[in-house]
Design a protein around this motif. Structure first.
Motif, mmCIF file in Angstrom:
data_model
loop_
_atom_site.group_PDB
_atom_site.id
_atom_site.type_symbol
_atom_site.label_atom_id
_atom_site.label_comp_id
_atom_site.label_asym_id
_atom_site.label_seq_id
_atom_site.Cartn_x
_atom_site.Cartn_y
_atom_site.Cartn_z
ATOM 1 N N MET A 217 -5.255 -5.710 2.201
ATOM 2 C CA MET A 217 -4.220 -4.724 2.521
ATOM 3 C C MET A 217 -4.166 -3.580 1.505
ATOM 4 S SD MET A 217 -3.026 -5.832 5.345
ATOM 5 C CE MET A 217 -1.597 -4.778 5.524
ATOM 6 N N PHE A 218 -4.023 -2.374 2.065
ATOM 7 C CA PHE A 218 -3.907 -1.148 1.262
ATOM 8 C C PHE A 218 -2.553 -0.505 1.556
ATOM 9 C CE2 PHE A 218 -8.309 -1.962 2.241
ATOM 10 C CZ PHE A 218 -9.025 -1.622 1.100
ATOM 11 N N GLY B 106 3.584 2.753 4.911
ATOM 12 C CA GLY B 106 2.720 2.117 5.897
ATOM 13 C C GLY B 106 1.609 1.349 5.196
ATOM 14 N N PHE B 107 0.671 0.835 5.995
ATOM 15 C CA PHE B 107 -0.422 0.028 5.437
ATOM 16 C C PHE B 107 -1.727 0.280 6.191
ATOM 17 C CE2 PHE B 107 3.429 -2.237 4.430
ATOM 18 C CZ PHE B 107 3.229 -2.671 3.128
ATOM 19 N N GLY B 108 -2.822 0.076 5.471
ATOM 20 C CA GLY B 108 -4.133 -0.030 6.083
ATOM 21 C C GLY B 108 -4.637 -1.430 5.787
ATOM 22 N N GLY B 109 -5.383 -2.004 6.706
ATOM 23 C CA GLY B 109 -5.884 -3.359 6.480
ATOM 24 C C GLY B 109 -7.322 -3.508 6.913
ATOM 25 N N TYR C 249 5.078 -8.748 -0.825
ATOM 26 C CA TYR C 249 4.620 -10.036 -0.295
ATOM 27 C C TYR C 249 3.092 -10.075 -0.212
ATOM 28 C CZ TYR C 249 4.550 -14.192 2.691
ATOM 29 O OH TYR C 249 4.333 -15.454 3.190
ATOM 30 N N TYR C 250 2.488 -9.007 0.330
ATOM 31 C CA TYR C 250 1.023 -8.943 0.400
ATOM 32 C C TYR C 250 0.409 -8.991 -1.005
ATOM 33 C CZ TYR C 250 1.489 -7.231 5.272
ATOM 34 O OH TYR C 250 1.766 -7.083 6.607
ATOM 35 N N TYR C 251 1.038 -8.294 -1.949
ATOM 36 C CA TYR C 251 0.564 -8.247 -3.343
ATOM 37 C C TYR C 251 0.553 -9.658 -3.939
ATOM 38 C CZ TYR C 251 0.392 -6.688 -8.263
ATOM 39 O OH TYR C 251 0.040 -6.491 -9.583
#
Length: 593
Positions: free
Chosen positions: A204-205, A216-219, A125-127
């Motif tokens: 977002m990473f 998980g994610f980094g933002g 979704y972020y992509y």
């Protein structure tokens, strides 16, 4: 997620010889009927890691890691059991049954698998949002940082929308309920605001494990919000101390070392420039868990932290952690630039490679930073510096290595080698100045090193003997029963082992598969690997065996006496009979042969 029968689990296990599987990760040498190698789970110089083809088990006498072929993959590759099952089934050419999951089954299935599904859905979704009109600002941010579309695609970079419940509403539409979304770390649920996103209006990473699964994610915030960088909290699938950013790519590098960075953008910039060996810790301090993870893939780690004060402190913290697990550490000098991203933008990949080639030995780096604390023009300051250097040289345990470093230090700082050596020797013999090195936390079976309860050790020893000597069971089955093992897990293992002995097929590795928790599997492996002390004669061995059996039986009687209900007449009669048996046993001769 599929659930597998005990029969299928055993078929997959038996079709994957443990020596063949572990040989793909650890160099093993055969000694007698057992294979030995250096333990992949802790640092050691002499191989105490054993792999038994007869038992189809591994066990480390140093750190206590142990289990069967499933346990090994779960521990080494950080697999869940279903993932280990899939990997070994594929290796053996066994097709596992496919099961479609209903909504009800999804709730009941393994929570870890569902959390991975949620992270994957969020990543997609972020992509998608990054490449829409909504993500224009984040896309321009990445472009401004000179990232190509191919790099953005490789790392799955994305964007979280400005609306604070955007992802929450999307995931709810996919059928996930509030309880599991809260556990994912992507959503917060409260009575006032309802469901709202952890990340919004951020570049977002996605963070992936070594098997390319989003955990998980980094933002990075778009604009002036705080905090500038935000990371997923720890969840059932995201353990910051057991994962490194971009290790899924770096593990496949052909380069001889790993580059350890501080941030996501540094890693991405290095990969884009052709340095596919760059990784970073995940918004947390570098730990021994990270170091052990790196040790699986390399022998050398080059620190490429920021060249400012914070970066130097981080490097000084990381160096002893890397050394503790047996990794060589070097430090890359990026001055006059702050970090790898800035350096490569300014001077390019070729110049950065030169800095890698000229990386500084970590000990010499530590000494150079230490020097900055002293006034070297003042005799007192110079003496204090040299004394601290001498103390640090005492950390080298071998004389040859210590002498080599003394030569390097003496040469660089224009010191007399003889004077430095005398100072080192003097400090080494003075009480209280030389500290004993404290082992860093390995995360593996630390209780193993505490003094073990003598009775537990006797019960372990008897279980090990029952595995090692085929004919022992028939000699003691009427004397020692599973009920005589007073520890819960010992008794369960004894029950399973006795059942196998009755059927005539002993299979220790199968017993391990019947325990669900990884810690239990390690403990079971330990029960079958008690240290059997070498004795000079069969008579001494038989004496040790008899003493062990007497101790176990006597302890069992004492334990049951203490826990006997006053109205339990049958239990009382059994105790009387067992005491008689114990008295008779003292006169008996019990031989393993």
């Amino acid at each position: 997620m599929a659930y597998y029968s005990d029969e299928l689990i055993e078929e997959v296990r038996s079709r994957n010889d443990i020596v063949d599987v572990i040989s793909g990760y650890v160099r093993l040498t055969k000694k007698g009927s057992t294979y030995f190698g250096l333990c992949p789970f802790h640092n050691e110089k002499t191989g105490s890691f054993s792999v038994s083809p007869n038992k189809q088990m591994y066990y480390c006498f140093g750190c206590g890691a142990g289990g069967n072929v499933f346990t090994f993959l779960m521990q080494y590759e950080n697999f869940s059991f279903p993932e280990a099952m899939e990997a070994l089934a594929e290796r053996a050419g066994i097709e596992l049954p496919k099961q479609e999951m209903s909504a009800q089954a999804k709730k009941e299935a393994d929570k870890r698998q569902i959390l991975l599904e949620i992270n994957k859905a969020a990543g997609k979704y972020y992509y998608m949002l990054l490449r829409s009109e909504h993500g224009k600002q984040a896309y321009e941010y990445f472009k401004k940082r000179e990232l190509s579309d191919a790099t953005m695609q490789k790392f799955g970079l994305g964007y979280s929308d400005k609306y604070s419940d955007d992802l929450y509403r999307y995931l709810r539409k996919l059928g996930y309920d509030d309880a599991i979304l809260k556990e994912s770390g992507l959503v917060s649920i409260d009575e006032v605001r309802g469901g709202h996103d952890k990340f919004w209006n951020r570049a977002m990473f996605p963070i992936m494990d070594v098997h390319n699964k989003v955990i998980g994610f980094g933002g990075r915030v778009m604009g002036d919000g705080e905090p500038k960088y935000l990371n997923s909290p720890e969840t059932k699938v995201f353990d910051k101390s057991r994962n490194l950013y971009a290790l899924n790519f770096a593990r496949q590098t052909k380069k001889p070392q790993m580059l350890l960075c501080e941030g996501y953008m540094d890693v991405i910039a290095l990969h884009q420039a052709g340095f596919d060996n760059a990784v970073a810790s995940l918004g947390t301090a570098f730990t021994s868990g990270h170091a052990s993870l790196l040790k699986r893939y390399t022998k050398e780690v080059y620190l490429t932290f920021d060249s400012d004060g914070a970066g130097i402190k981080a490097a000084l913290r990381a160096i002893p952690i890397l050394k503790e697990v047996g990794l060589t550490a070097k430090v890359i000098n990026m001055k006059p630039y702050k970090d790898p991203d800035e350096f490569i933008k300014a001077l390019g990949a070729e110049e950065y490679q030169k800095r890698i080639d000229a990386a500084e030995n970590s000990f010499m780096f530590e000494i150079r930073i230490l020097e900055q604390k002293y006034d070297m023009k003042d005799p007192e300051g110079k003496t204090a510096f040299q004394t601290e250097v001498a103390k640090k040289l005492l950390d080298f345990t071998t004389e040859l290595e210590r002498n080599n470093y003394m030569e390097a230090v003496a040469d660089k700082y224009h010191m007399s080698f003889e004077a430095l050596r005398n100072l080192v020797n003097q400090l080494g013999t003075q009480g209280g100045l030389v500290k004993e090195r404290t082992p860093l936390k390995s995360g593996l079976n630390e209780k193993k090193h505490k003094k073990e309860d003598g009775m537990k050790q006797s019960q372990k020893l008897l279980l090990t003997w029952l595995i090692e000597y085929d004919n022992l069971y028939d000699k003691i089955k009427d004397i020692i029963t599973p009920e005589d093992f007073t520890e819960d897990i010992f008794r369960k293992v004894a029950e399973l082992l006795y059942e196998q002995k009755k059927s005539g097929t002993v299979n220790p590795a199968q017993i391990i598969s019947l325990f669900a928790e990884e810690e239990e599997q390690r403990e079971v492996a330990e029960l079958f690997h008690a240290r059997i002390h070498e004795v000079d004669s069969a008579a001494e061995r038989d004496k040790a065996l008899k003493e062990t059996i007497l101790r176990v039986k006597d302890n069992s009687i004492s334990y049951r006496s203490a826990h006997l209900e006053p109205t339990d007449m049958q239990g009382l009669q059994q105790l009387v009979a067992d005491k008689r048996t114990l008295q008779n046993m003292e006169k008996m001769h019990i031989s393993i042969d």
